[in-house]
Design a protein around this motif. Sequence first.
Motif, PDB file in Angstrom:
ATOM      1  N   ASP A  77       0.808  -1.213   0.000  1.00  0.00           N
ATOM      2  CA  ASP A  77       0.000   0.000   0.000  1.00  0.00           C
ATOM      3  C   ASP A  77       0.848   1.273   0.000  1.00  0.00           C
ATOM      4  O   ASP A  77       0.786   2.066  -0.932  1.00  0.00           O
ATOM      5  CB  ASP A  77      -0.943  -0.023   1.202  1.00  0.00           C
ATOM      6  CG  ASP A  77      -2.004   1.052   1.147  1.00  0.00           C
ATOM      7  OD1 ASP A  77      -2.245   1.612   0.057  1.00  0.00           O
ATOM      8  OD2 ASP A  77      -2.596   1.339   2.193  1.00  0.00           O
ATOM      9  N   TRP A  78       1.640   1.499   1.059  1.00  0.00           N
ATOM     10  CA  TRP A  78       2.414   2.729   1.159  1.00  0.00           C
ATOM     11  C   TRP A  78       3.690   2.516   1.961  1.00  0.00           C
ATOM     12  O   TRP A  78       3.802   1.568   2.731  1.00  0.00           O
ATOM     13  CB  TRP A  78       1.599   3.864   1.784  1.00  0.00           C
ATOM     14  CG  TRP A  78       1.093   3.562   3.173  1.00  0.00           C
ATOM     15  CD1 TRP A  78      -0.128   3.036   3.488  1.00  0.00           C
ATOM     16  CD2 TRP A  78       1.786   3.731   4.412  1.00  0.00           C
ATOM     17  NE1 TRP A  78      -0.224   2.875   4.858  1.00  0.00           N
ATOM     18  CE2 TRP A  78       0.921   3.290   5.450  1.00  0.00           C
ATOM     19  CE3 TRP A  78       3.046   4.218   4.762  1.00  0.00           C
ATOM     20  CZ2 TRP A  78       1.292   3.328   6.789  1.00  0.00           C
ATOM     21  CZ3 TRP A  78       3.416   4.242   6.098  1.00  0.00           C
ATOM     22  CH2 TRP A  78       2.528   3.811   7.102  1.00  0.00           C
ATOM     23  N   MET A  79       4.636   3.442   1.734  1.00  0.00           N
ATOM     24  CA  MET A  79       5.893   3.459   2.475  1.00  0.00           C
ATOM     25  C   MET A  79       6.216   4.915   2.776  1.00  0.00           C
ATOM     26  O   MET A  79       6.080   5.779   1.910  1.00  0.00           O
ATOM     27  CB  MET A  79       6.996   2.812   1.642  1.00  0.00           C
ATOM     28  CG  MET A  79       8.315   2.681   2.362  1.00  0.00           C
ATOM     29  SD  MET A  79       9.483   1.642   1.434  1.00  0.00           S
ATOM     30  CE  MET A  79       8.772   0.007   1.690  1.00  0.00           C
ATOM     31  N   ARG A  80       6.641   5.194   4.026  1.00  0.00           N
ATOM     32  CA  ARG A  80       6.968   6.569   4.433  1.00  0.00           C
ATOM     33  C   ARG A  80       8.399   6.612   4.968  1.00  0.00           C
ATOM     34  O   ARG A  80       8.792   5.800   5.795  1.00  0.00           O
ATOM     35  CB  ARG A  80       6.012   7.068   5.511  1.00  0.00           C
ATOM     36  CG  ARG A  80       6.320   8.489   5.978  1.00  0.00           C
ATOM     37  CD  ARG A  80       5.253   9.030   6.936  1.00  0.00           C
ATOM     38  NE  ARG A  80       3.975   9.080   6.255  1.00  0.00           N
ATOM     39  CZ  ARG A  80       2.877   8.419   6.642  1.00  0.00           C
ATOM     40  NH1 ARG A  80       2.883   7.676   7.716  1.00  0.00           N
ATOM     41  NH2 ARG A  80       1.758   8.517   5.954  1.00  0.00           N
ATOM     42  N   LEU A  94       8.731  11.692   3.072  1.00  0.00           N
ATOM     43  CA  LEU A  94       8.272  11.271   1.750  1.00  0.00           C
ATOM     44  C   LEU A  94       7.388  10.057   1.956  1.00  0.00           C
ATOM     45  O   LEU A  94       7.811   9.079   2.578  1.00  0.00           O
ATOM     46  CB  LEU A  94       9.459  10.901   0.852  1.00  0.00           C
ATOM     47  CG  LEU A  94       9.129  10.070  -0.401  1.00  0.00           C
ATOM     48  CD1 LEU A  94       8.191  10.821  -1.334  1.00  0.00           C
ATOM     49  CD2 LEU A  94      10.407   9.650  -1.107  1.00  0.00           C
ATOM     50  N   THR A  95       6.165  10.136   1.460  1.00  0.00           N
ATOM     51  CA  THR A  95       5.266   8.990   1.462  1.00  0.00           C
ATOM     52  C   THR A  95       5.053   8.573   0.016  1.00  0.00           C
ATOM     53  O   THR A  95       4.741   9.414  -0.832  1.00  0.00           O
ATOM     54  CB  THR A  95       3.910   9.333   2.119  1.00  0.00           C
ATOM     55  OG1 THR A  95       4.155   9.780   3.451  1.00  0.00           O
ATOM     56  CG2 THR A  95       2.991   8.122   2.139  1.00  0.00           C
ATOM     57  N   ILE A  96       5.246   7.293  -0.250  1.00  0.00           N
ATOM     58  CA  ILE A  96       5.017   6.742  -1.588  1.00  0.00           C
ATOM     59  C   ILE A  96       3.845   5.780  -1.474  1.00  0.00           C
ATOM     60  O   ILE A  96       3.902   4.804  -0.723  1.00  0.00           O
ATOM     61  CB  ILE A  96       6.257   6.007  -2.123  1.00  0.00           C
ATOM     62  CG1 ILE A  96       7.486   6.908  -2.081  1.00  0.00           C
ATOM     63  CG2 ILE A  96       5.985   5.500  -3.547  1.00  0.00           C
ATOM     64  CD1 ILE A  96       8.786   6.183  -2.425  1.00  0.00           C
ATOM     65  N   GLN A 111       4.395  11.955  -2.030  1.00  0.00           N
ATOM     66  CA  GLN A 111       3.935  13.085  -1.219  1.00  0.00           C
ATOM     67  C   GLN A 111       5.086  13.537  -0.319  1.00  0.00           C
ATOM     68  O   GLN A 111       5.570  12.755   0.504  1.00  0.00           O
ATOM     69  CB  GLN A 111       2.734  12.680  -0.363  1.00  0.00           C
ATOM     70  CG  GLN A 111       1.548  12.248  -1.203  1.00  0.00           C
ATOM     71  CD  GLN A 111       0.452  11.629  -0.373  1.00  0.00           C
ATOM     72  OE1 GLN A 111       0.666  10.630   0.306  1.00  0.00           O
ATOM     73  NE2 GLN A 111      -0.727  12.223  -0.423  1.00  0.00           N
ATOM     74  N   TYR A 112       5.488  14.788  -0.502  1.00  0.00           N
ATOM     75  CA  TYR A 112       6.619  15.344   0.238  1.00  0.00           C
ATOM     76  C   TYR A 112       6.151  16.371   1.256  1.00  0.00           C
ATOM     77  O   TYR A 112       5.252  17.166   0.976  1.00  0.00           O
ATOM     78  CB  TYR A 112       7.587  16.047  -0.720  1.00  0.00           C
ATOM     79  CG  TYR A 112       8.375  15.103  -1.585  1.00  0.00           C
ATOM     80  CD1 TYR A 112       9.584  14.599  -1.144  1.00  0.00           C
ATOM     81  CD2 TYR A 112       7.905  14.716  -2.839  1.00  0.00           C
ATOM     82  CE1 TYR A 112      10.319  13.731  -1.933  1.00  0.00           C
ATOM     83  CE2 TYR A 112       8.638  13.852  -3.630  1.00  0.00           C
ATOM     84  CZ  TYR A 112       9.842  13.364  -3.176  1.00  0.00           C
ATOM     85  OH  TYR A 112      10.564  12.503  -3.959  1.00  0.00           O
ATOM     86  N   ALA A 113       6.798  16.370   2.398  1.00  0.00           N
ATOM     87  CA  ALA A 113       6.662  17.438   3.395  1.00  0.00           C
ATOM     88  C   ALA A 113       8.092  17.751   3.832  1.00  0.00           C
ATOM     89  O   ALA A 113       8.767  16.898   4.411  1.00  0.00           O
ATOM     90  CB  ALA A 113       5.823  16.996   4.583  1.00  0.00           C
ATOM     91  N   THR A 114       8.567  18.956   3.502  1.00  0.00           N
ATOM     92  CA  THR A 114       9.942  19.329   3.825  1.00  0.00           C
ATOM     93  C   THR A 114       9.941  20.478   4.820  1.00  0.00           C
ATOM     94  O   THR A 114       8.914  21.115   5.052  1.00  0.00           O
ATOM     95  CB  THR A 114      10.720  19.767   2.569  1.00  0.00           C
ATOM     96  OG1 THR A 114      10.263  21.048   2.154  1.00  0.00           O
ATOM     97  CG2 THR A 114      10.559  18.769   1.438  1.00  0.00           C
ATOM     98  N   THR A 115      11.105  20.743   5.368  1.00  0.00           N
ATOM     99  CA  THR A 115      11.254  21.866   6.289  1.00  0.00           C
ATOM    100  C   THR A 115      11.538  23.162   5.543  1.00  0.00           C
ATOM    101  O   THR A 115      11.668  24.212   6.169  1.00  0.00           O
ATOM    102  CB  THR A 115      12.389  21.600   7.302  1.00  0.00           C
ATOM    103  OG1 THR A 115      13.608  21.381   6.572  1.00  0.00           O
ATOM    104  CG2 THR A 115      12.074  20.386   8.162  1.00  0.00           C
TER     105      THR A 115
END
Length: 155
Positions: A77-80, A94-96, A111-115
């Motif tokens: 399903d997903w990997m973070r 990073l969530t794939i 899906q990226y969330a960076t500082t």
Amino acid sequence: MKFEHLVQVNDLADPAQANLTREEVWFGLLCRAEDPRPFLPGLDRCVIVERSEGALARELHFGGAVVEDKVTFAELDWMRFESAATAEHAGGSLTIRIEEPEPGEVFLRFQYATTLAEGAGQDVQVAGYVRSAYHESDLDTLRVIRMIAESCRLQ
């Protein structure tokens, strides 16, 4: 800064391209978690420091810089991938996700969330470069997954 994009894995209209199953894509993502060297240019080694159900804690060695991260996942399903900000690394996640809207029609959602700050002026320009670099890296991820799948088929 948060952003996402979708990468098409299988082009069902292109008979010349080998289609990958969800399981093959998942196996490639597991390879990225266990040994990310083929996926991350400049990575010298990866040390798994802790392993539990659905998670890995790793040390990524880039020359003298060490990035500690955690990988969590839900099978097929997903990997973070999550890392804290340090002097050498901006940190973020990073969530794939594997998406399959129709049988055989496989996509990867990154899906990226960076500082990094989202703002005006130079920040917008930097954000554009970062998005572009990550997108290219994600296309490379799919290329490596394809190579892994192909090598497994030949065995």
